[in-house]
Design a protein around this motif. Structure first.
Motif, mmCIF file in Angstrom:
data_model
loop_
_atom_site.group_PDB
_atom_site.id
_atom_site.type_symbol
_atom_site.label_atom_id
_atom_site.label_comp_id
_atom_site.label_asym_id
_atom_site.label_seq_id
_atom_site.Cartn_x
_atom_site.Cartn_y
_atom_site.Cartn_z
ATOM 1 N N ARG A 12 0.842 -1.216 0.000
ATOM 2 C CA ARG A 12 0.000 0.000 0.000
ATOM 3 C C ARG A 12 0.869 1.255 0.000
ATOM 4 O O ARG A 12 0.644 2.195 -0.776
ATOM 5 C CB ARG A 12 -0.913 -0.001 1.219
ATOM 6 N N ALA A 13 1.899 1.296 0.863
ATOM 7 C CA ALA A 13 2.774 2.469 0.920
ATOM 8 C C ALA A 13 3.536 2.658 -0.389
ATOM 9 O O ALA A 13 3.728 3.789 -0.853
ATOM 10 C CB ALA A 13 3.754 2.320 2.085
ATOM 11 N N GLY A 14 3.978 1.537 -1.006
ATOM 12 C CA GLY A 14 4.694 1.649 -2.267
ATOM 13 C C GLY A 14 3.826 2.214 -3.373
ATOM 14 O O GLY A 14 4.280 3.052 -4.169
ATOM 15 N N ILE A 15 2.578 1.766 -3.428
ATOM 16 C CA ILE A 15 1.665 2.266 -4.461
ATOM 17 C C ILE A 15 1.350 3.738 -4.230
ATOM 18 O O ILE A 15 1.308 4.544 -5.167
ATOM 19 C CB ILE A 15 0.383 1.421 -4.483
ATOM 20 N N GLN A 16 1.153 4.115 -2.973
ATOM 21 C CA GLN A 16 0.823 5.504 -2.674
ATOM 22 C C GLN A 16 2.011 6.449 -2.866
ATOM 23 O O GLN A 16 1.826 7.662 -2.884
ATOM 24 C CB GLN A 16 0.297 5.620 -1.237
ATOM 25 N N SER A 17 3.211 5.881 -2.994
ATOM 26 C CA SER A 17 4.376 6.743 -3.244
ATOM 27 C C SER A 17 4.422 7.252 -4.684
ATOM 28 O O SER A 17 5.182 8.168 -4.983
ATOM 29 C CB SER A 17 5.671 5.966 -2.935
ATOM 30 N N ILE A 18 3.624 6.652 -5.577
ATOM 31 C CA ILE A 18 3.577 7.093 -6.975
ATOM 32 C C ILE A 18 2.711 8.344 -7.069
ATOM 33 O O ILE A 18 1.603 8.397 -6.524
ATOM 34 C CB ILE A 18 3.003 5.989 -7.879
ATOM 35 N N SER A 19 3.222 9.344 -7.740
ATOM 36 C CA SER A 19 2.491 10.609 -7.837
ATOM 37 C C SER A 19 1.184 10.427 -8.615
ATOM 38 O O SER A 19 1.102 9.602 -9.535
ATOM 39 C CB SER A 19 3.357 11.675 -8.518
ATOM 40 N N ARG A 20 0.199 11.184 -8.229
ATOM 41 C CA ARG A 20 -1.113 11.109 -8.864
ATOM 42 C C ARG A 20 -1.047 11.483 -10.344
ATOM 43 O O ARG A 20 -1.793 10.952 -11.165
ATOM 44 C CB ARG A 20 -2.081 12.047 -8.134
ATOM 45 N N GLY A 21 -0.114 12.380 -10.680
ATOM 46 C CA GLY A 21 -0.018 12.833 -12.068
ATOM 47 C C GLY A 21 0.331 11.710 -13.023
ATOM 48 O O GLY A 21 -0.169 11.682 -14.163
ATOM 49 N N GLN A 63 7.205 1.071 -10.728
ATOM 50 C CA GLN A 63 7.809 2.128 -9.924
ATOM 51 C C GLN A 63 7.681 1.851 -8.437
ATOM 52 O O GLN A 63 8.605 2.119 -7.656
ATOM 53 C CB GLN A 63 7.155 3.468 -10.249
ATOM 54 N N ALA A 64 6.552 1.263 -8.035
ATOM 55 C CA ALA A 64 6.339 0.979 -6.619
ATOM 56 C C ALA A 64 7.296 -0.096 -6.114
ATOM 57 O O ALA A 64 7.655 -0.091 -4.934
ATOM 58 C CB ALA A 64 4.893 0.547 -6.382
ATOM 59 N N LEU A 65 7.710 -1.008 -6.985
ATOM 60 C CA LEU A 65 8.615 -2.079 -6.558
ATOM 61 C C LEU A 65 9.909 -1.534 -5.991
ATOM 62 O O LEU A 65 10.512 -2.146 -5.098
ATOM 63 C CB LEU A 65 8.915 -3.009 -7.736
#
Length: 400
Positions: A289-298, A321-323
């Protein structure tokens, strides 16, 4: 003879020569390291000599000579052939394989379940998101040892004895001795199918790499994944047919107080695997969850703007990118699962710690036994770390 300017001693040289060595930080550091080396050496010698004297006073032999002696105890389950007449070395090897089995399967299942729950935690569906959050909170806050006791009790208190075993489908039995099911009889066809399947996986990996390079050059997409799946099903089935399509099954049968034949998943192994997977996957889910949320919304909006489906956005944009954020803490959780597998001794699973404890009780070689436990778990942990560090380096962004 004339003296050049550099031949005269400078003021800095005079000051440097006048400074005593104990005021020189570099020289002080060397002296302190020498003292520390002598202190550690002396303390180690004291421990060694004291241990040797105590062992000699109690007439306890030292060394690993006991490894070649007959073990004289049975092990409930083993990946290789074993009997009480085998040596302690083979018994310990059986325990190490049992630990490796539960750690390897547990890591795979934990990664899959943790990814699913972590993605579900971010779902726009309120019910799915809340169920994932509840799973994480409950599993993280119940100690793993209590979970092992709970699942072990479920098997022994809920399921009937072998004579009253549940038999939902022919060849499948469920009782307090475990989950027993039929397996195919040994045949050369299955060996050939396994080799072919591994060859297809390797070929699919190479095809996928070539397809990515081809897409970068030409823009043409190659469905390497679907091709690999199709070949992975078709080629083993073709080999099975060429070997005469064997269908003989090794069926479990009740003989005396237990089942013979088939394959048995013991309650101890099942309880250990379920407890470790559920507990560790809750932490992996939060990492995902934290890795996915680290990706910018843009970036997500840009992927949607070029008409990528939600699945493609997740697979092609978010996860790659989350990996890079997920892998380092995921490695720690894999190591935790491997080390937590030593709790198997509490529910009677014959892992390396349980076998080593039995060996220590019979031989009295406590120091050697504990040393072996440390070395085996160090080897498992370092092997996992080396592989994950290699994968992390491979996934890391390379600066230009």
């Amino acid at each position: 003879m004339t003296l050049k300017r550099q031949d005269y001693p400078t003021q800095a040289d005079t000051v440097e020569a006048a400074v005593p060595f104990w005021h020189d930080a570099g020289k002080r550091a060397i002296v302190f390291q020498i003292f520390a080396l002598f202190a550690v050496t002396g303390f180690s010698y004291y421990l060694y000599s004291n241990t040797q004297a105590n062992l000699a006073r109690q007439s306890i032999a030292t060394g690993f000579g006991f490894m070649g002696k007959e073990a004289s105890f049975e092990i409930g389950e083993s990946l290789i052939r074993y009997s009480a007449a085998d040596t302690y070395a083979r018994a310990l090897f059986v325990g190490a394989l049992n630990t490796l089995k539960v750690a390897f399967i547990g890591i795979i299942l934990t990664t899959i379940l943790g990814c699913i729950v972590g993605i579900a935690r971010l779902s726009s569906n309120w019910l799915v998101s809340k169920l994932a959050a509840a799973f994480i909170e409950v599993m993280q806050n119940i100690p793993v040892l209590l979970q092992l006791f709970f699942w072990y009790a479920i098997f022994y208190e809920t399921f009937p004895s072998p004579r009253q075993a549940l038999n939902p489908i022919k060849g499948i039995f469920l009782c307090n001795r475990g989950f027993i099911f039929a397996i195919p009889e040994a045949h050369n066809a299955y060996t050939a199918m396994g080799i072919a399947f591994i060859a297809v996986l390797i070929g699919g990996w190479l095809l996928n790499r070539w397809g990515h390079k081809r897409q970068e050059l030409t823009g043409q997409f190659l469905p390497a994944g679907r091709i690999t799946v199709a070949l992975g099903i078709f080629i083993p089935l073709l080999i099975w047919a060429l070997y005469g399509a064997p269908t003989a099954m090794n069926m479990p049968e009740l003989r005396g107080f237990n089942f013979q034949g088939g394959l048995t998943v013991s309650p101890e192994f099942a309880a250990l695997l379920i407890g470790l997977v559920l507990y560790t996957s809750a932490f992996v889910a939060e990492i995902v969850r934290a890795g996915i949320q680290s990706i910018s919304r843009g970036q997500i909006e840009a992927a949607k703007a070029i008409a990528l489906s939600p699945g493609q956005v997740l697979r092609l944009v978010i996860l790659p990118q989350a990996l890079r954020v997920i892998i380092p803490p995921l490695t720690s959780q894999m190591l935790n699962l491997t080390k937590n597998s030593s709790l198997a001794v509490a529910i009677g699973y014959a892992d390396f710690v349980a076998v080593a404890n039995t060996t220590i009780n019979q031989t009295g070689q406590a120091i050697e036994g504990v040393a072996l436990i440390m070395v085996v778990y160090l080897f498992f942990s370092l092997s996992t770390s080396v592989f994950m560090n290699w994968y992390n380096k491979r996934m890391a962004l390379v600066e230009r």
